[in-house]
Design a protein around this motif. Structure first.
Motif, short mmCIF file in Angstrom:
data_model
loop_
_atom_site.label_atom_id
_atom_site.label_comp_id
_atom_site.label_asym_id
_atom_site.label_seq_id
_atom_site.Cartn_x
_atom_site.Cartn_y
_atom_site.Cartn_z
N GLY A 5 0.58 -1.44 0.39
CA GLY A 5 0.41 0.48 0.19
C GLY A 5 0.86 1.83 -0.52
N LEU A 6 -0.14 2.66 0.38
CA LEU A 6 0.84 3.53 -0.32
C LEU A 6 1.56 3.95 1.35
CD1 LEU A 6 -1.61 5.85 -1.19
CD2 LEU A 6 0.83 5.76 -2.36
N THR A 7 2.18 4.44 1.71
CA THR A 7 2.70 5.30 3.01
C THR A 7 3.11 6.60 2.94
OG1 THR A 7 3.96 3.03 2.71
CG2 THR A 7 5.07 5.20 4.43
N ASP A 8 2.21 7.49 4.03
CA ASP A 8 2.41 8.44 4.14
C ASP A 8 3.31 8.97 4.83
OD1 ASP A 8 2.12 11.73 4.89
OD2 ASP A 8 0.60 11.05 6.06
N SER A 9 5.15 9.43 4.25
CA SER A 9 5.93 9.89 4.85
C SER A 9 6.20 10.82 5.88
CB SER A 9 6.68 10.24 3.70
OG SER A 9 7.29 11.02 3.00
N SER A 182 9.81 14.04 -1.44
CA SER A 182 8.55 14.22 -1.33
C SER A 182 7.95 15.14 -1.10
CB SER A 182 8.06 13.61 0.25
OG SER A 182 7.25 13.56 0.46
N PHE A 183 6.10 14.76 -1.92
CA PHE A 183 4.93 15.72 -2.56
C PHE A 183 4.29 15.24 -2.06
CE2 PHE A 183 8.41 15.25 -5.78
CZ PHE A 183 8.38 17.07 -6.49
N SER A 184 3.44 16.91 -1.90
CA SER A 184 2.07 16.94 -0.43
C SER A 184 1.58 17.26 -1.67
CB SER A 184 2.83 17.65 1.15
OG SER A 184 2.78 18.90 0.03
N GLY A 185 0.25 17.73 -0.39
CA GLY A 185 -1.00 17.87 -0.76
C GLY A 185 -1.06 19.20 -2.22
N ILE A 186 0.45 20.22 -1.85
CA ILE A 186 0.49 21.42 -2.67
C ILE A 186 0.46 20.59 -4.02
CG2 ILE A 186 2.22 22.41 -3.80
CD1 ILE A 186 3.57 22.83 -0.11
N ALA A 187 0.73 19.78 -4.25
CA ALA A 187 0.86 19.22 -6.11
C ALA A 187 -0.11 18.84 -6.38
CB ALA A 187 1.60 18.33 -5.91
N ASP A 205 12.94 6.48 -8.62
CA ASP A 205 13.86 5.82 -7.47
C ASP A 205 14.15 6.53 -6.41
OD1 ASP A 205 15.50 6.69 -8.87
OD2 ASP A 205 17.33 5.31 -8.55
N ARG A 206 12.96 8.07 -6.64
CA ARG A 206 13.83 9.43 -5.56
C ARG A 206 12.36 9.61 -4.91
NH1 ARG A 206 19.10 11.05 -5.81
NH2 ARG A 206 20.33 9.67 -6.48
N LEU A 207 11.08 8.94 -5.44
CA LEU A 207 10.16 10.10 -5.34
C LEU A 207 9.32 9.33 -3.86
CD1 LEU A 207 8.10 12.61 -6.43
CD2 LEU A 207 7.76 10.48 -7.70
N LEU A 208 8.52 10.15 -3.16
CA LEU A 208 8.46 9.79 -1.96
C LEU A 208 6.73 11.12 -2.11
CD1 LEU A 208 11.05 9.02 -0.90
CD2 LEU A 208 9.73 8.83 1.50
N VAL A 209 6.15 10.01 -1.15
CA VAL A 209 4.48 10.68 -1.20
C VAL A 209 4.14 11.46 0.35
CG1 VAL A 209 3.84 10.93 -3.55
CG2 VAL A 209 3.05 9.09 -0.98
N GLU A 210 3.35 12.74 0.44
CA GLU A 210 2.70 12.28 1.90
C GLU A 210 1.98 12.97 2.57
OE1 GLU A 210 4.99 16.50 3.63
OE2 GLU A 210 6.35 15.62 2.18
N THR A 211 1.45 13.77 3.37
CA THR A 211 0.15 14.19 3.41
C THR A 211 0.71 15.86 4.59
OG1 THR A 211 -0.83 13.19 5.84
CG2 THR A 211 -1.44 12.75 4.13
N GLU A 251 3.15 0.79 -5.43
CA GLU A 251 4.43 0.34 -4.87
C GLU A 251 5.56 1.07 -4.99
OE1 GLU A 251 6.61 -3.37 -6.71
OE2 GLU A 251 4.69 -3.40 -7.85
N MET A 252 6.06 1.65 -5.86
CA MET A 252 7.14 2.57 -6.46
C MET A 252 7.25 3.60 -5.27
SD MET A 252 7.94 5.06 -9.12
CE MET A 252 7.01 6.29 -8.66
N THR A 253 6.74 4.22 -4.55
CA THR A 253 7.05 5.00 -4.10
C THR A 253 7.65 4.53 -2.28
OG1 THR A 253 5.09 5.34 -3.51
CG2 THR A 253 5.81 7.27 -4.58
N THR A 254 6.46 3.14 -2.17
CA THR A 254 6.90 2.58 -0.84
C THR A 254 7.82 2.13 -1.23
OG1 THR A 254 4.56 2.20 -0.20
CG2 THR A 254 5.92 0.67 0.36
N ARG A 255 8.40 1.63 -2.25
CA ARG A 255 9.69 -0.02 -1.98
C ARG A 255 10.38 2.17 -2.04
NH1 ARG A 255 8.88 -1.30 -6.62
NH2 ARG A 255 9.83 0.30 -8.17
#
Length: 265
Positions: A5-9, A182-187, A205-211, A251-255
């Motif tokens: 699943g997704l990870t909120d970093s 890492s990108f938030s809701g701003i995106a 391989d360098r991208l993450l997501v967050e809230t 899968e990519m961002t959690t990896r």
């Protein structure tokens, strides 16, 4: 357990009450999120972050970071790096920070203390191998200058530019130094095309997501209080931007998260 699943970093669980936490965590899991990191903003509150990480369960992993946000450097005692390293020696702690520079809130007279605190946190990240979560606002040039100076003079360290809202020069410089972004809701905001342009260009391989919850709720929840489950909206927008299926993007961002936050096991 391999997480798919997704990870909120990056979230701030200390802004939610204990009474509402079960429902928030349930909604988070229903949204397809199976991991999150609650971020420290005052080192004096490190024990609170560690207690929040005890919400961890097999179905929804919860970790924490410890550190002092640049907005609070004038209110917190600047720690010795050895003290910060010792406090981070805990399986619940998977990162250092958030630390960095904030020239939007920080008046010129406290900027030297922000710089000093930033470098202490960098040293702690280097010594522990834990990633440094970096906050930077209206301070792109000085942030990049310190990252380059520390790397060139004292050696590389793992780091993440969180809630990216800066220019392409900082993104390119951070990536060159081995950092993640890492990108938030701003995106998802209508007027944030420049941020989306950077998100589209960041290597896979360098991208993450967050809230960054409870702040910066993404479209279509903009204006509401943000919560970790809303990372799914940001992920969906970025997946669309990069021409990916939602599951592949998760899968990519959690990896990537697991590679950077290597102690999050």
């Amino acid at each position: 357990m391999t997480r798919t699943g997704l990870t909120d970093s990056h979230c701030h669980l200390d802004h939610f009450s204990a009474g509402e936490m079960p429902e928030i965590l349930a909604r988070t899991r229903q949204a397809g999120v199976d991991g999150m990191v609650t971020i420290g903003t005052r080192l004096s509150h490190a024990d609170q972050q560690k207690r929040l990480a005890e919400l961890d369960s097999p179905e929804l992993r919860v970790w924490c970071t410890i550190g002092t946000h640049p907005d609070h450097v004038d209110e917190e005692v600047l720690p010795e790096v050895t003290e910060l390293v010792a406090m981070a020696d805990d399986p619940r702690v998977v990162g250092i920070g958030e630390s960095g520079l904030d020239y939007f809130h920080g008046q010129p007279e406290i900027r030297p203390k922000q710089h000093e605190s930033f470098r202490v946190h960098i040293d702690a990240a280097r010594r522990t191998g834990l990633p440094l979560v970096i906050h930077t606002r209206e301070a792109d040039d000085d942030t990049l200058a310190i990252l380059r100076d520390e790397t060139e003079s004292r050696g590389a360290f793992p780091f993440l530019i969180h809630c990216f809202s800066s220019g392409p020069a900082l993104a390119a410089g951070a990536l060159e130094l081995g950092g993640y972004i890492s990108f938030s809701g701003i995106a998802t905001f209508n007027r944030a095309q420049a941020v989306r342009d950077v998100a589209q260009a960041v290597p896979a391989d360098r991208l993450l997501v967050e809230t960054d919850s409870p702040y910066l709720a993404p479209v279509p929840r903009r204006g509401k209080r943000n919560e970790p489950g809303y990372v799914a909206y940001t992920a969906r927008r970025l997946a669309e931007l990069r021409g990916m299926e939602d599951a592949a993007f998760a899968e990519m961002t959690t990896r990537n998260f697991s590679r950077l936050f290597s102690q999050a096991v």
